[in-house]
Motif scaffolding. Structure first.
Motif, PDB file in Angstrom:
ATOM      1  N   LEU A 145       0.694  -1.307   0.107  1.00 43.41           N
ATOM      2  CA  LEU A 145       0.599  -0.227   0.114  1.00 43.41           C
ATOM      3  C   LEU A 145       0.765   1.070  -0.038  1.00 43.41           C
ATOM      4  O   LEU A 145       0.337   2.272  -0.295  1.00 43.41           O
ATOM      5  CB  LEU A 145      -0.907   0.016   1.094  1.00 43.41           C
ATOM      6  CG  LEU A 145      -1.976  -1.724   1.380  1.00 43.41           C
ATOM      7  CD1 LEU A 145      -2.426  -1.407   3.049  1.00 43.41           C
ATOM      8  CD2 LEU A 145      -2.912  -1.013  -0.373  1.00 43.41           C
ATOM      9  N   GLY A 146       2.185   0.956   0.105  1.00 39.38           N
ATOM     10  CA  GLY A 146       2.937   2.402   0.128  1.00 39.38           C
ATOM     11  C   GLY A 146       3.445   2.574   0.993  1.00 39.38           C
ATOM     12  O   GLY A 146       2.885   2.058   2.096  1.00 39.38           O
ATOM     13  N   GLY A 147       4.520   3.419   1.855  1.00 38.77           N
ATOM     14  CA  GLY A 147       4.728   3.463   3.130  1.00 38.77           C
ATOM     15  C   GLY A 147       5.080   2.736   3.894  1.00 38.77           C
ATOM     16  O   GLY A 147       4.542   2.599   5.063  1.00 38.77           O
ATOM     17  N   GLY A 148       5.751   1.462   3.537  1.00 40.86           N
ATOM     18  CA  GLY A 148       5.547   0.613   4.143  1.00 40.86           C
ATOM     19  C   GLY A 148       4.383   0.091   5.131  1.00 40.86           C
ATOM     20  O   GLY A 148       5.161  -1.659   5.665  1.00 40.86           O
ATOM     21  N   ASN A 149       4.027  -0.208   4.297  1.00 38.87           N
ATOM     22  CA  ASN A 149       2.013  -1.012   4.911  1.00 38.87           C
ATOM     23  C   ASN A 149       1.916  -1.718   3.564  1.00 38.87           C
ATOM     24  O   ASN A 149       2.012  -1.428   3.169  1.00 38.87           O
ATOM     25  CB  ASN A 149       1.232   0.006   4.833  1.00 38.87           C
ATOM     26  CG  ASN A 149       1.397   1.079   5.665  1.00 38.87           C
ATOM     27  OD1 ASN A 149       2.045   0.692   6.513  1.00 38.87           O
ATOM     28  ND2 ASN A 149       1.526   2.488   6.250  1.00 38.87           N
ATOM     29  N   ASP A 150       1.625  -3.253   4.348  1.00 37.24           N
ATOM     30  CA  ASP A 150       0.629  -3.587   3.030  1.00 37.24           C
ATOM     31  C   ASP A 150       0.406  -4.968   3.792  1.00 37.24           C
ATOM     32  O   ASP A 150       0.362  -4.821   5.265  1.00 37.24           O
ATOM     33  CB  ASP A 150       2.054  -4.680   2.440  1.00 37.24           C
ATOM     34  CG  ASP A 150       3.114  -5.185   3.253  1.00 37.24           C
ATOM     35  OD1 ASP A 150       2.979  -5.701   4.552  1.00 37.24           O
ATOM     36  OD2 ASP A 150       3.898  -5.860   2.899  1.00 37.24           O
TER      37      ASP A 150
ATOM     38  N   GLN B 240     -10.474  -5.209   3.596  1.00 35.75           N
ATOM     39  CA  GLN B 240     -10.084  -4.207   3.252  1.00 35.75           C
ATOM     40  C   GLN B 240     -10.489  -4.097   1.526  1.00 35.75           C
ATOM     41  O   GLN B 240     -10.127  -4.568   0.601  1.00 35.75           O
ATOM     42  CB  GLN B 240      -8.899  -4.113   4.021  1.00 35.75           C
ATOM     43  CG  GLN B 240      -8.431  -2.809   3.381  1.00 35.75           C
ATOM     44  CD  GLN B 240      -7.090  -2.212   4.767  1.00 35.75           C
ATOM     45  OE1 GLN B 240      -7.153  -3.260   5.208  1.00 35.75           O
ATOM     46  NE2 GLN B 240      -6.201  -1.492   4.257  1.00 35.75           N
ATOM     47  N   VAL B 241     -10.867  -2.243   1.349  1.00 37.57           N
ATOM     48  CA  VAL B 241     -10.495  -2.025   0.339  1.00 37.57           C
ATOM     49  C   VAL B 241     -10.104  -1.175  -0.311  1.00 37.57           C
ATOM     50  O   VAL B 241      -9.204  -0.141   0.446  1.00 37.57           O
ATOM     51  CB  VAL B 241     -12.437  -0.897  -0.083  1.00 37.57           C
ATOM     52  CG1 VAL B 241     -12.154  -0.525  -0.923  1.00 37.57           C
ATOM     53  CG2 VAL B 241     -13.435  -1.855   0.526  1.00 37.57           C
ATOM     54  N   VAL B 242      -9.101  -1.902  -1.382  1.00 42.57           N
ATOM     55  CA  VAL B 242      -7.869  -1.251  -1.445  1.00 42.57           C
ATOM     56  C   VAL B 242      -8.018  -0.208  -3.000  1.00 42.57           C
ATOM     57  O   VAL B 242      -8.810  -0.901  -3.318  1.00 42.57           O
ATOM     58  CB  VAL B 242      -6.831  -2.260  -2.317  1.00 42.57           C
ATOM     59  CG1 VAL B 242      -5.432  -1.623  -2.172  1.00 42.57           C
ATOM     60  CG2 VAL B 242      -5.887  -3.077  -1.053  1.00 42.57           C
ATOM     61  N   SER B 243      -7.370   1.106  -3.225  1.00 44.29           N
ATOM     62  CA  SER B 243      -7.989   1.962  -3.797  1.00 44.29           C
ATOM     63  C   SER B 243      -6.948   1.733  -4.679  1.00 44.29           C
ATOM     64  O   SER B 243      -6.876   2.072  -6.338  1.00 44.29           O
ATOM     65  CB  SER B 243      -8.910   3.047  -3.772  1.00 44.29           C
ATOM     66  OG  SER B 243      -7.165   3.173  -2.365  1.00 44.29           O
ATOM     67  N   ALA B 244      -5.521   1.676  -3.990  1.00 40.13           N
ATOM     68  CA  ALA B 244      -4.056   1.472  -5.372  1.00 40.13           C
ATOM     69  C   ALA B 244      -3.394   0.817  -4.062  1.00 40.13           C
ATOM     70  O   ALA B 244      -3.469   1.074  -3.404  1.00 40.13           O
ATOM     71  CB  ALA B 244      -3.462   3.358  -5.194  1.00 40.13           C
ATOM     72  N   GLY B 245      -2.510   0.042  -5.190  1.00 39.45           N
ATOM     73  CA  GLY B 245      -1.463  -0.230  -4.764  1.00 39.45           C
ATOM     74  C   GLY B 245      -0.680  -1.200  -5.434  1.00 39.45           C
ATOM     75  O   GLY B 245      -0.761  -1.297  -6.634  1.00 39.45           O
ATOM     76  N   ASP B 246       0.381  -1.706  -4.974  1.00 38.64           N
ATOM     77  CA  ASP B 246       0.766  -3.037  -6.112  1.00 38.64           C
ATOM     78  C   ASP B 246       0.779  -4.962  -5.306  1.00 38.64           C
ATOM     79  O   ASP B 246       0.561  -4.530  -4.620  1.00 38.64           O
ATOM     80  CB  ASP B 246       2.821  -2.471  -5.726  1.00 38.64           C
ATOM     81  CG  ASP B 246       2.872  -2.584  -7.146  1.00 38.64           C
ATOM     82  OD1 ASP B 246       2.638  -3.460  -7.961  1.00 38.64           O
ATOM     83  OD2 ASP B 246       4.614  -2.737  -7.002  1.00 38.64           O
TER      84      ASP B 246
END
Ligand code: BTN
Length: 277
Positions: free
Chosen positions: A237-242, A265-271
């Motif tokens: 999720l960026g910022g060290g969060n996954d 959890q609803v994810v709008s952007a991520g890798d």
């Protein structure tokens, strides 16, 4: 043994005009550049000047191509299909549809590539991939194309990069691939015209349903090609969060729903990384 030379197709104003005419594709404005920093930048400038929907910018080379999540998009000159399209969603459409615009582009590119017998699928949100290991034997899937959508006022510019003529040594990462490496030799101009036709089909569905994803079969078509939904995934999720869990759905806003010990959890952007277990 020397690597087999892969034929490279031209991408010029003339070759694109010919490919579009052969498929009766009419566009308000098409620009084909020898080189540019980014076709998205060119299209964003045109959009700011009021360019109509389906204004297209393509280039043989990008010197500062952009990818999702602040990454760069690198490709050797003359080998990829790099283009951007100006779209203008209706003001009356629900906000939710904005999340689907880049997903629809990925869906269209997937359809075009499947038309050539390559089993392309979608890694959320819109990476066009082939399931299976990377060319160096490491974990896949192999990424064939990427899409970057950027908003400018009422317009959205959607940029597409498809690896077409690349040999393995030209790929930016081992977990990438090209149409040539998947056994398809195609002229980039023809591929552009085919992608625009497939894309227009979905866009017209969206217009017909006034941007209501629940009414068109676009979402079900996307889910049918999704390699992510139903898989165990890790989402950076960026910022060290996954987070790690099962990808259970892509919702009406184009967001990925992931279920795990944390709930849903609803994810709008991520890798996204697909996990084996
Ligand atoms: C990604 O997968 O990260 C998205 C890559 C998008 C690349 C394309 S190439 C044409 C257009 N111009 C850009 O600068 N980026 C997009």
């Amino acid at each position: 043994m020397a690597a087999r030379a892969i034929p490279v197709s031209p991408l010029t104003g003339a070759s694109v005009a010919q490919a579009l005419a052969a498929r009766a594709v009419t566009l308000p404005q098409v620009t084909v550049l020898t080189a540019t920093e980014s076709t998205n930048d060119e299209a964003l400038s045109l959009a700011a000047e009021g360019a109509p929907e389906w204004t297209v910018v393509a280039a043989d080379e990008q010197t500062a191509g952009r990818g999702r999540l602040g990454r760069s998009w690198v490709s050797p000159p003359g080998h990829a299909l790099l283009f951007s399209v100006v779209l203008r969603p209706d003001r009356s459409w629900p906000m939710a549809v904005w999340g689907w615009i880049p997903l629809i582009a990925g869906l269209a590119v997937t359809d075009t590539i499947r038309g050539h017998g390559v089993p392309a699928e979608l890694k959320w949100p819109n990476d066009v991939v082939i399931d299976g290991p990377a060319h160096d034997g490491s974990a896949g899937p192999r990424k064939l194309a990427g899409i970057l959508a950027e908003r400018r006022g009422d317009a959205v510019v959607v940029g597409v990069g498809i690896n077409v003529h690349h040999t393995a040594s030209m790929l930016p990462i081992p977990a990438a691939t090209s149409l040539a490496l998947e056994g398809v030799e195609i002229a980039r101009s023809s591929l552009l015209a085919e992608c625009l036709l497939d894309w227009d089909r979905y866009w017209q569905q969206l217009r017909a349903t006034e941007g209501d994803l629940g009414q068109s079969n676009t979402r079900s078509a996307y889910l049918a090609r999704s390699l992510t939904v139903g898989r165990r995934v890790r989402v950076d999720l960026g910022g060290g969060n996954d987070l790690v869990g099962e990808a259970v759905e892509v919702d009406l806003e184009g967001h990925l729903r992931v279920e795990g010990a944390f709930g849903c959890q609803v994810v709008s952007a991520g890798d996204v990384t697909h996990l084996r277990h």
